[in-house]
Design an enzyme around this catalytic site. Structure first.
Site, short mmCIF file in Angstrom:
data_model
loop_
_atom_site.label_atom_id
_atom_site.label_comp_id
_atom_site.label_asym_id
_atom_site.label_seq_id
_atom_site.Cartn_x
_atom_site.Cartn_y
_atom_site.Cartn_z
N GLY A 46 0.94 -1.25 0.08
CA GLY A 46 0.15 -0.04 0.08
C GLY A 46 1.11 1.33 0.01
O GLY A 46 2.07 1.31 -0.33
N LEU B 202 0.41 3.72 -1.94
CA LEU B 202 0.89 3.45 -3.44
C LEU B 202 1.21 4.82 -4.35
O LEU B 202 0.89 6.01 -3.72
CB LEU B 202 -0.70 2.90 -4.20
CG LEU B 202 -1.34 1.82 -3.72
CD1 LEU B 202 -2.28 1.47 -4.65
CD2 LEU B 202 -0.27 0.72 -3.71
N HIS C 298 4.03 1.44 -8.16
CA HIS C 298 3.00 0.41 -8.16
C HIS C 298 1.91 0.34 -9.11
O HIS C 298 1.29 -0.70 -9.62
CB HIS C 298 2.00 0.63 -6.56
CG HIS C 298 2.88 0.65 -5.18
ND1 HIS C 298 3.21 1.64 -4.72
CD2 HIS C 298 3.57 -0.41 -4.84
CE1 HIS C 298 3.92 1.46 -3.64
NE2 HIS C 298 4.27 0.20 -3.78
P1 AMP Z 1 6.08 -2.44 -1.71
O1 AMP Z 1 4.64 -1.88 -1.52
O2 AMP Z 1 6.98 -1.55 -1.30
O3 AMP Z 1 6.15 -3.86 -0.89
O4 AMP Z 1 6.09 -2.81 -3.34
C1 AMP Z 1 5.30 -3.54 -4.18
C2 AMP Z 1 5.81 -3.72 -5.44
O5 AMP Z 1 5.92 -2.48 -6.13
C3 AMP Z 1 7.03 -4.52 -5.51
O6 AMP Z 1 7.05 -5.47 -6.44
C4 AMP Z 1 8.00 -3.65 -5.62
O7 AMP Z 1 9.25 -3.78 -6.24
C5 AMP Z 1 7.13 -2.37 -6.59
N1 AMP Z 1 7.79 -1.12 -6.72
C6 AMP Z 1 7.91 -0.16 -5.64
N2 AMP Z 1 8.73 0.84 -6.10
C7 AMP Z 1 8.83 0.59 -7.45
C8 AMP Z 1 9.12 1.68 -8.21
N3 AMP Z 1 9.65 2.79 -8.13
N4 AMP Z 1 9.31 1.18 -9.64
C9 AMP Z 1 8.78 -0.08 -9.90
N5 AMP Z 1 8.23 -1.00 -9.18
C10 AMP Z 1 8.26 -0.49 -7.82
#
Ligand code: AMP
Length: 287
Positions: A28, A30, A34
């Site tokens: 979350g 977001l 995301h």
């Molecule tokens: P998180 O909510 O931080 O666990 O991230 C959820 C998903 O979003 C994971 O697969 C992350 O690698 C991806 N994600 C987070 N930040 C980025 C970003 N800047 N660019 C691409 N994907 C991202």
């Protein structure tokens, strides 16, 4: 259509209505990183499951599980905006009210991807990748996705999940997605909001260092030694938790024969650990 479900029972009932689905797991708060995963999933599947769950198992005892930002209303509005670009699509948001929905008290299994989980980031955060693998395993069992989308920003996490799926023969394709950055280069992260304007400015050291190593290597294996020397110099700044080159596929430190490497880094900015990486494809001289 966007549907919000707060219990596993509701999730299982909804899932029985759909055939093939895409899946995006998140914690979350977001941002566009995301949403890029969600939009790619929606371009490939008319039904996408999207989880928002701050997973207690992936936080260490000294890491602030309680401080992690929870912004469900704002998250749903971003999801609705993305979904509206794909007519006739359905996004099922699973945001469990209680961690017990995901991990019933009777369950005490842990998925551990040996080796990879205790290396580099895993060495600094013991148990972190076990927590990640265990929650992703459980979420895959519940959502039964055909394809699951992961950001390459968390590169080691992406490799851990790919290895888990391969070793356990899980019928899901893991799709790695490019890192979304601000125009100045800072990779988007839910943790960036904790940075003061001065820290945010100073954080550019991370993407700039990766870019400069990328430029030094210029796709040529002959330049790796020069890059290694530069890394030693950069590491004089003790705010680097690590700055390392690894084989992109095996994650080995030995990159003598690598065709693709990943430069992985964590920079400590006050109490916030900023994580980033950059891929470099290498050509090798003919022998
Ligand atoms: P998180 O909510 O931080 O666990 O991230 C959820 C998903 O979003 C994971 O697969 C992350 O690698 C991806 N994600 C987070 N930040 C980025 C970003 N800047 N660019 C691409 N994907 C991202």
């Amino acid at each position: 259509m966007v549907i919000l479900l707060r219990t596993t029972q509701e999730l299982e009932a909804e899932r029985s209505k759909d055939s093939t689905v895409g899946f995006v797991p998140t914690m979350g708060n977001l941002h566009q990183g995301h949403i890029s995963l969600l939009e790619c999933a929606l371009s490939e599947y008319s039904t996408v499951y999207f989880s928002i769950f701050v997973n207690p198992k992936q936080f260490g005892p000294n890491e602030d599980f309680n401080r992690y930002p929870r912004t469900l209303e704002h998250d749903i509005s971003l999801i609705e905006k993305a979904q509206s670009k794909f007519p006739n699509s359905k996004v099922v948001v699973y945001s469990p009210l209680d961690p017990k929905e995901v991990f019933p008290e009777s369950s005490n299994q842990t998925i551990s991807v040996l080796g990879l989980s205790t290396d580099l980031e895993g060495k600094i955060r013991p148990g972190h990748f076990d927590g990640v693998a265990t929650v992703v395993y459980r979420l895959f069992k519940l959502t039964k996705p055909t394809t699951a989308y992961f950001g390459l920003k968390d590169y080691q996490q992406y490799l851990v999940i790919k290895k888990m799926v391969k070793d356990l023969n899980m019928p899901v394709k893991i799709q790695g997605m490019p890192i979304i950055r601000e125009t100045d280069g800072l990779a988007l992260s839910s943790l960036n909001q904790y940075l003061t304007p001065e820290q945010k400015e100073a954080s550019l050291i991370l993407s700039k260092t990766l870019k400069s190593l990328h430029n030094t290597i210029s796709g040529k294996s002959e330049n790796l030694a020069k890059a290694q020397k530069l890394i030693q110099d950069y590491l004089a700044d003790k705010n680097w938790n690590y700055l390392e080159m690894r084989d992109s596929e095996t994650f080995s430190r030995d990159i003598s024969f690598s065709k693709n490497i990943t430069i992985l880094a964590v920079y400590q900015m006050g109490t916030t650990r900023l994580l980033d990486n950059m891929q470099v494809a290498l050509s090798r001289p003919e022998v």
